[in-house]
Write a protein that holds these residues in place. Structure first.
Motif, PDB file in Angstrom:
ATOM      1  N   LEU A 368       0.818  -1.206   0.000  1.00 58.85           N
ATOM      2  CA  LEU A 368       0.000   0.000   0.000  1.00 58.85           C
ATOM      3  C   LEU A 368       0.858   1.265   0.000  1.00 58.85           C
ATOM      4  O   LEU A 368       0.451   2.297  -0.546  1.00 58.85           O
ATOM      5  CB  LEU A 368      -0.934  -0.007   1.211  1.00 58.85           C
ATOM      6  N   ASP A 369       2.025   1.193   0.622  1.00 62.73           N
ATOM      7  CA  ASP A 369       2.928   2.345   0.609  1.00 62.73           C
ATOM      8  C   ASP A 369       3.355   2.666  -0.827  1.00 62.73           C
ATOM      9  O   ASP A 369       3.423   3.844  -1.215  1.00 62.73           O
ATOM     10  CB  ASP A 369       4.157   2.048   1.470  1.00 62.73           C
ATOM     11  N   ALA A 372       0.468   4.208  -2.609  1.00 65.50           N
ATOM     12  CA  ALA A 372       0.137   5.545  -2.097  1.00 65.50           C
ATOM     13  C   ALA A 372       1.324   6.502  -2.191  1.00 65.50           C
ATOM     14  O   ALA A 372       1.338   7.536  -1.513  1.00 65.50           O
ATOM     15  CB  ALA A 372      -0.333   5.435  -0.649  1.00 65.50           C
ATOM     16  N   GLN A 394      -5.168   3.706   4.113  1.00 65.50           N
ATOM     17  CA  GLN A 394      -5.070   3.339   2.702  1.00 65.50           C
ATOM     18  C   GLN A 394      -6.067   2.250   2.309  1.00 65.50           C
ATOM     19  O   GLN A 394      -6.126   1.858   1.144  1.00 65.50           O
ATOM     20  CB  GLN A 394      -3.640   2.862   2.377  1.00 65.50           C
TER      21      GLN A 394
END
Length: 500
Positions: A368-369, A372, A394
């Protein structure tokens, strides 16, 4: 063997340990800078000159516990020869899994992988290789090693209580070496050190948990997470778990435990489904292989001393400080099991659960990092205690999952504090398995006050540092006790005639 001498009248452990800890609290209240300096100086001395001893000791514990499990002693019962297990396999496994879920696992599940990814102990950060290194390190810190430490304390408590009818105390493990002297000053000193280790270890967990609650409220609702705010959170939680303890609200505590379990499972499934299933599964498979391949080297690795002080040495000290507490739990539920069953279940089941948990949270965080554009690592750089909430942000349903995350941390907080209060009361009442409510309430208040002092001494920017410091300092003497405990256990087992 002698049985429970002075078991009802001698309260010296309670009086001495409580007086010293109360004096420590007073010292911290009125001379916080001085206490901080003493603690930090001691920390620097122990980690610089004896960091190697923490690593070697835990390596020895690993060899010792599995050596016992696969030796002729493995068939010996933790109880009389005809004792049957108190719980079914499913119930027993469930309780051991439950023992693996705590504040620390919630706190570090996203923050630690991301911190190692950004600042690895070797090589360049924020690379695919540093991500693999980060997950391997997380498995190492939360895998087999901590549960080996807990298994040694649990084995000692269960064996000498259930098979030899000695008091349910750490000092009882030294009967083969000390004989009836376990009832004298030497035995009392051992139990006092066990109390210190428990208080400091639990204070570390409560401090981290309360910090995460406060920063979570800031992240979600904008309430500033100052040391005062964190202290208020601890005070409220202390009132709740102390009232539950003295009121005998077992249903309320069971309700809190159930909330923790179901929320933990719910979050794992939710994050697994929406955080990138394939990447998480790939991450788990790859990390497990790297963890097993590097097990021995990682156990003894000292390539980056400064990094080790803040991470591995801190963790080993934290686990050692928790050994009387978790050891008591795993011992209580394992009567009637063989030593081999006990060791393999206690070391492999909770560590396996922790690895699955960390793979889901860590894998989802990396996935997810990336999606995002670095939002999670940016949150970790700003305030690592918000990492869990940055991950949830997220994912879908953030307005629901964020408050539920606070509830999960609170439930974990209350459950750990209530259990620790019970164990401290037991340790200071000569192993009484049903200690008085007044004693339980006393230790509840002491834990809260002690943790607040540490938070205030550490200040807003140094909470982790002060908590690491007190854990390492408190665990050092108990680490030496655990080494001696291993020799005592072996001496007692060598006199046994194994079943089968």
């Amino acid at each position: 063997m002698s049985k429970g001498k002075d078991s009802t009248t001698n309260r010296s452990v309670m009086y001495i340990s409580s007086v010293i800890i109360v004096l420590f609290v007073i010292f911290g209240m009125f001379l916080p800078k001085e206490m901080g300096k003493v603690a930090n100086d001691t920390f620097a001395f122990l980690t610089t000159d004896f960091g190697w001893l923490y690593l070697l000791s835990v390596a020895f514990f690993v060899v010792f516990i599995f050596g016992i499990a696969f030796s002729r002693f493995g068939n010996i019962k933790l109880g009389k020869d005809d004792d049957k297990p108190e719980f079914s396999n499913f119930q027993w496994f469930s309780m051991l899994f439950g023992g693996g879920m705590g504040i620390g696992l919630v706190f570090w599940s996203v923050a630690e992988p991301m911190m190692h990814y950004l600042t690895p102990p070797m090589g360049k950060g924020a690379t695919p290789e540093s991500m693999r290194t980060a997950m391997r390190i997380v498995f190492f810190h939360w895998g087999i090693h901590p549960w080996v430490i807990f298994a040694i304390a649990g084995l000692a408590l269960a064996y000498f209580q259930f098979r030899k009818d000695l008091p349910f105390l750490i000092s009882s493990a030294f009967y083969p070496l000390l004989g009836d002297r376990i009832y004298g000053p030497i035995g009392k000193a051992i139990d006092i050190l066990a109390v210190f280790a428990t208080v400091f270890g639990v204070a570390t967990s409560l401090g981290l948990g309360s910090s995460q609650i406060a920063t979570g409220m800031q992240y979600i609702w904008g309430i500033q997470a100052t040391p005062t705010t964190i202290s208020i959170v601890i005070a409220v939680m202390t009132v709740l778990f102390t009232l539950a303890t003295i009121s005998g609200l077992h249903k309320a505590m069971q309700f809190a435990a159930n909330i923790k379990v179901w929320l933990s499972i719910g979050f794992m499934v939710f994050i697994f489904l929406f955080g990138g299933m394939v990447l998480i599964l790939n991450n788990f498979t790859d990390t497990l292989g790297a963890y097993l391949q590097n097990f021995v080297q990682q156990t003894l690795w000292m390539g980056n001393i400064d990094w080790l002080k803040g991470w591995t040495v801190f963790y080993w000290a934290w686990w050692i400080a928790w050994a009387p507490f978790v050891g008591q739990f795993v011992a209580r539920v394992s009567k009637g099991r063989t030593i081999r069953q006990f060791i393999l279940a206690v070391t492999l089941l909770p560590s396996g659960f922790s690895m699955i948990w960390l793979s889901i949270y860590g894998g989802a965080a990396f996935n997810l990092d990336k999606l995002a554009n670095g939002a999670i690592q940016a949150a970790v750089k700003t305030e690592y205690t918000t990492a869990f909430f940055a991950l949830l942000k997220q994912l879908p349903l953030y307005s629901i999952t964020a408050p539920l995350a606070i509830l999960l941390i609170i439930a974990s907080f209350i459950g750990a504090a209530n259990s620790a209060t019970y164990v401290l009361a037991m340790l200071t009442s000569n192993g009484d398995m049903d200690p008085g409510k007044n004693l339980r309430s006393f230790w509840g208040i002491i834990q809260g006050a002690f943790t607040i002092i540490l938070i205030l001494v550490g200040g807003g920017t140094a909470v982790l540092s002060i908590l690491q410091t007190v854990s390492i300092v408190a665990a050092f003497p108990f680490m030496l006790i655990m080494i001696a405990m291993c020799f005592s256990i072996y001496k007692a087992l060598a006199q046994e005639k194994p079943l089968g």
